[in-house]
Design a protein around this motif. Structure first.
Motif, PDB file in Angstrom:
ATOM      1  N   ALA A  49     -58.540  -8.884 -24.718  1.00  0.00           N
ATOM      2  CA  ALA A  49     -59.667  -7.955 -24.824  1.00  0.00           C
ATOM      3  C   ALA A  49     -60.882  -8.639 -24.203  1.00  0.00           C
ATOM      4  O   ALA A  49     -61.015  -9.858 -24.262  1.00  0.00           O
ATOM      5  CB  ALA A  49     -59.940  -7.595 -26.280  1.00  0.00           C
ATOM      6  N   ALA A  50     -61.745  -7.850 -23.584  1.00  0.00           N
ATOM      7  CA  ALA A  50     -62.992  -8.398 -23.039  1.00  0.00           C
ATOM      8  C   ALA A  50     -64.044  -8.402 -24.137  1.00  0.00           C
ATOM      9  O   ALA A  50     -64.033  -7.540 -25.018  1.00  0.00           O
ATOM     10  CB  ALA A  50     -63.470  -7.549 -21.875  1.00  0.00           C
ATOM     11  N   GLU A  51     -64.961  -9.347 -24.080  1.00  0.00           N
ATOM     12  CA  GLU A  51     -66.043  -9.401 -25.066  1.00  0.00           C
ATOM     13  C   GLU A  51     -67.351  -9.041 -24.373  1.00  0.00           C
ATOM     14  O   GLU A  51     -67.702  -9.621 -23.350  1.00  0.00           O
ATOM     15  CB  GLU A  51     -66.113 -10.796 -25.689  1.00  0.00           C
ATOM     16  CG  GLU A  51     -67.117 -10.864 -26.832  1.00  0.00           C
ATOM     17  CD  GLU A  51     -66.924 -12.108 -27.707  1.00  0.00           C
ATOM     18  OE1 GLU A  51     -65.957 -12.859 -27.480  1.00  0.00           O
ATOM     19  OE2 GLU A  51     -67.747 -12.315 -28.606  1.00  0.00           O
ATOM     20  N   LEU A  52     -68.062  -8.052 -24.924  1.00  0.00           N
ATOM     21  CA  LEU A  52     -69.345  -7.618 -24.361  1.00  0.00           C
ATOM     22  C   LEU A  52     -70.449  -8.129 -25.293  1.00  0.00           C
ATOM     23  O   LEU A  52     -70.641  -7.583 -26.384  1.00  0.00           O
ATOM     24  CB  LEU A  52     -69.412  -6.097 -24.286  1.00  0.00           C
ATOM     25  CG  LEU A  52     -68.204  -5.355 -23.705  1.00  0.00           C
ATOM     26  CD1 LEU A  52     -68.488  -3.856 -23.659  1.00  0.00           C
ATOM     27  CD2 LEU A  52     -67.874  -5.858 -22.308  1.00  0.00           C
ATOM     28  N   PRO A  53     -71.189  -9.155 -24.874  1.00  0.00           N
ATOM     29  CA  PRO A  53     -72.210  -9.706 -25.768  1.00  0.00           C
ATOM     30  C   PRO A  53     -73.346  -8.707 -25.980  1.00  0.00           C
ATOM     31  O   PRO A  53     -73.847  -8.103 -25.026  1.00  0.00           O
ATOM     32  CB  PRO A  53     -72.724 -10.940 -25.012  1.00  0.00           C
ATOM     33  CG  PRO A  53     -71.749 -11.181 -23.901  1.00  0.00           C
ATOM     34  CD  PRO A  53     -71.114  -9.868 -23.591  1.00  0.00           C
ATOM     35  N   ALA A  54     -73.739  -8.533 -27.246  1.00  0.00           N
ATOM     36  CA  ALA A  54     -74.831  -7.620 -27.579  1.00  0.00           C
ATOM     37  C   ALA A  54     -76.095  -8.002 -26.818  1.00  0.00           C
ATOM     38  O   ALA A  54     -76.872  -7.141 -26.393  1.00  0.00           O
ATOM     39  CB  ALA A  54     -75.078  -7.639 -29.083  1.00  0.00           C
ATOM     40  N   TYR A  59     -76.848  -2.416 -26.444  1.00  0.00           N
ATOM     41  CA  TYR A  59     -76.380  -1.185 -27.092  1.00  0.00           C
ATOM     42  C   TYR A  59     -76.809  -1.122 -28.548  1.00  0.00           C
ATOM     43  O   TYR A  59     -76.455  -0.184 -29.266  1.00  0.00           O
ATOM     44  CB  TYR A  59     -74.845  -1.099 -27.006  1.00  0.00           C
ATOM     45  CG  TYR A  59     -74.142  -2.313 -27.541  1.00  0.00           C
ATOM     46  CD1 TYR A  59     -73.995  -2.524 -28.907  1.00  0.00           C
ATOM     47  CD2 TYR A  59     -73.650  -3.296 -26.680  1.00  0.00           C
ATOM     48  CE1 TYR A  59     -73.382  -3.652 -29.410  1.00  0.00           C
ATOM     49  CE2 TYR A  59     -73.042  -4.434 -27.170  1.00  0.00           C
ATOM     50  CZ  TYR A  59     -72.904  -4.606 -28.535  1.00  0.00           C
ATOM     51  OH  TYR A  59     -72.309  -5.742 -29.025  1.00  0.00           O
ATOM     52  N   ALA A 114     -69.275  -0.335 -19.678  1.00  0.00           N
ATOM     53  CA  ALA A 114     -68.097  -1.047 -19.183  1.00  0.00           C
ATOM     54  C   ALA A 114     -66.912  -0.101 -19.095  1.00  0.00           C
ATOM     55  O   ALA A 114     -66.802   0.850 -19.868  1.00  0.00           O
ATOM     56  CB  ALA A 114     -67.754  -2.209 -20.112  1.00  0.00           C
TER      57      ALA A 114
END
Lengths: 341, 341
Positions: A42-47, A52, A97
């Motif tokens: 899984a990709a991690e999207l840093p806050a 968001y 994304a």
């Protein structure tokens, strides 16, 4: 490709060395970004980066099975990126994304897959979104005749906006962002070879910038992109969701001359043809002019037009013809054009 | 089905009335939740309800092409839900929402699709996640031999955790949550009919609760679920990502007797067979016992075992055999078992 085979084999889908090589060679190099490079499941999207925290999230998916894979004005990869970006945009959401999953028929040329990946990378740049995670599967030749692409997207809903198919209100103006039928006829022509090659181009386009400009103008109750099933089907969906009667004006519909002529020749109704770069908005009447101007100022909304109105009444759609009569405009029945997107 | 045909036709994929009816009848009734009910092109996840504001997001996708669609212990729908939930869990992320996209071959029985949807709904309840958005496409019989399902998932990464395939460290214990090879052999058996019907069951299971319990025990550097390509391939990926040498102990590997016997009979190596309900963790040695206990206390980790260690050295994986010799364990070459997930 330094060493692998020139066509996709079942071994490319087994999850072993060849799968890894394929992903590295075809996808990672082209989609390259920090999240994809992590290489986890899984990709991690840093806050801190994706901004968001003060938004609701929008989430959507679509599969693309269009044939042929390449056609004038687009290809399966462009559709897959823009289609998902646009589904987010229609919810008032800035795309954060995308994911991309590929089901590949054994025997597909690796260069074909590379062309699709290249096109997706360019489309993602154009739509200002990253493809951060993905998957590939390979199936026997008899089980898939080329390539199916499924994208999903996460977006951040613009605070204070809530366009929904359920929000149309009596009195709203119906505004369409541009010409009808371009995508459907471009794909039909690519299949059948009607000799209209360069003149029929898909309208595939990313609509977030346009949607954002329109939302800033204000008064938007409904956003929807009239893809598969065409404008007639989309308007019927909205009429049912919102419980309203929609009337549109045949004379006001923007249609390119080449598209009109080709549709007539083939006996097709542009109101049922797929579009891949258009949106329809239902807008409070006081703000209809502002929204129309906002659309026309955007490169993807130059041919925008007010095409109808919303009224109270039995949920449904009617077309006022050029000679002033009214006829009911039903949802698409039957198959129309299979595998158009 | 009150009025539609009993098998899927191309018209079901055209985006018109039949498409809507199919979605209502097969999917909406079973996946029912507030987000899906909105009926827009994208689902909206309110920040107030989904509790992601203080977390990084995880995002993943996988396509499922398994054949047959149903097998002892699972089906394509269960795999599609659990597989995506597990890819989120392996990143330390609590699953928030799933998307589901269906590519259907013309001629599929509607009841088959309903059975898959029913199974996905049950799997989503078991994994405590909602399917909030989706898509259906239909292609000609010759272009898809049944059903392909693509799921994507969004999760909220547990603050303070960062398991990644790149984080294995020399000295780490390698801990496997349960028995090897169950899924791979169950699907093989369902295809070939080796007369081992009730004895070989897929291990398909949702792993977030297990992952959460293990993360709470502490010391986890790597999480990965050894699916397609098996444990041997997964360990090779980690060895490369982390730049470490991994040694595992053949005698320590948990394998069911029926699986061991069937694998031997068929000449298959359980280290390369797919698992759909297992995870492998690399853990700081001081916390290995705590993690092992945490696994064994969870219903999906009862057969957990320490199976090896991480060391400095040339990236790769070695197997210490029962008689004490070492042999290199390479990444899967070639196709092994096509369409296992």
């Amino acid at each position: 490709m330094p060493e692998g085979p020139a066509t996709i084999t079942l071994a490319h889908g087994a999850g072993g060395r060849l799968s890894h090589q394929l992903v590295e060679q075809v996808f990672k190099s082209r989609f390259d970004n920090e999240q994809l490079r992590q290489g986890d499941d899984a990709a991690e999207l840093p806050a801190s980066k994706f901004d968001y925290r003060n938004s609701n999230l929008a989430f959507t998916t679509d599969s693309y099975v269009v044939t042929p894979l390449f056609f004038p004005g687009g290809d399966i990869g462009r559709l897959a990126v823009f289609g998902t970006v646009n589904d987010l945009a229609m919810k008032g959401a800035r795309p954060l994304a995308l994911s991309a999953s590929f089901i590949i028929g054994e025997g597909l040329a690796v260069v074909t897959l590379e062309k699709v990946a290249e096109s997706m990378a360019a489309a993602a740049r154009e739509a200002k979104v990253r493809i951060v995670t993905g998957d590939t599967k390979v199936v026997e030749r008899a089980a898939c005749d080329g390539l199916f692409v499924t994208t999903a997207g996460v977006g951040a809903v613009l605070p204070g906006t809530a366009p929904s198919g359920a929000n149309a209100r009596p009195g709203d103006a119906v505004i369409l962002s541009g010409t009808l039928g371009d995508h459907g006829l471009a794909v039909m022509n690519a299949r059948g070879g009607f000799g209209l090659g360069g003149q029929l181009l898909s309208d595939a386009a990313p609509l977030w910038d346009l949607a954002e400009a329109v939302l800033a103008a204000g008064g938007v109750h409904v956003f929807r992109d009239p893809t598969r099933g065409g404008l007639a089907t989309t308007l019927n969906e909205i009429a049912i969701q919102s419980g309203v009667a929609i009337t549109i004006d045949e004379a006001a519909l923007p249609v390119r001359d080449t598209v009109r002529a080709a549709a007539e020749m083939l006996g097709l109704d542009v109101l049922y043809l797929a579009n891949e770069g258009k949106l329809v908005a239902m807008v409070a009447p006081a703000l209809a002019d502002a929204v129309l101007q906002a659309m026309r100022n955007n490169r993807y909304g130059r041919d925008a037009a007010v095409i109808g109105t919303v009224a109270e009444g039995r949920p449904g759609v009617a077309l006022r013809t050029a000679i002033g009569s009214h006829r009911p405009l039903l949802m698409l029945e039957g198959e129309s054009l299979p595998r158009i997107c």
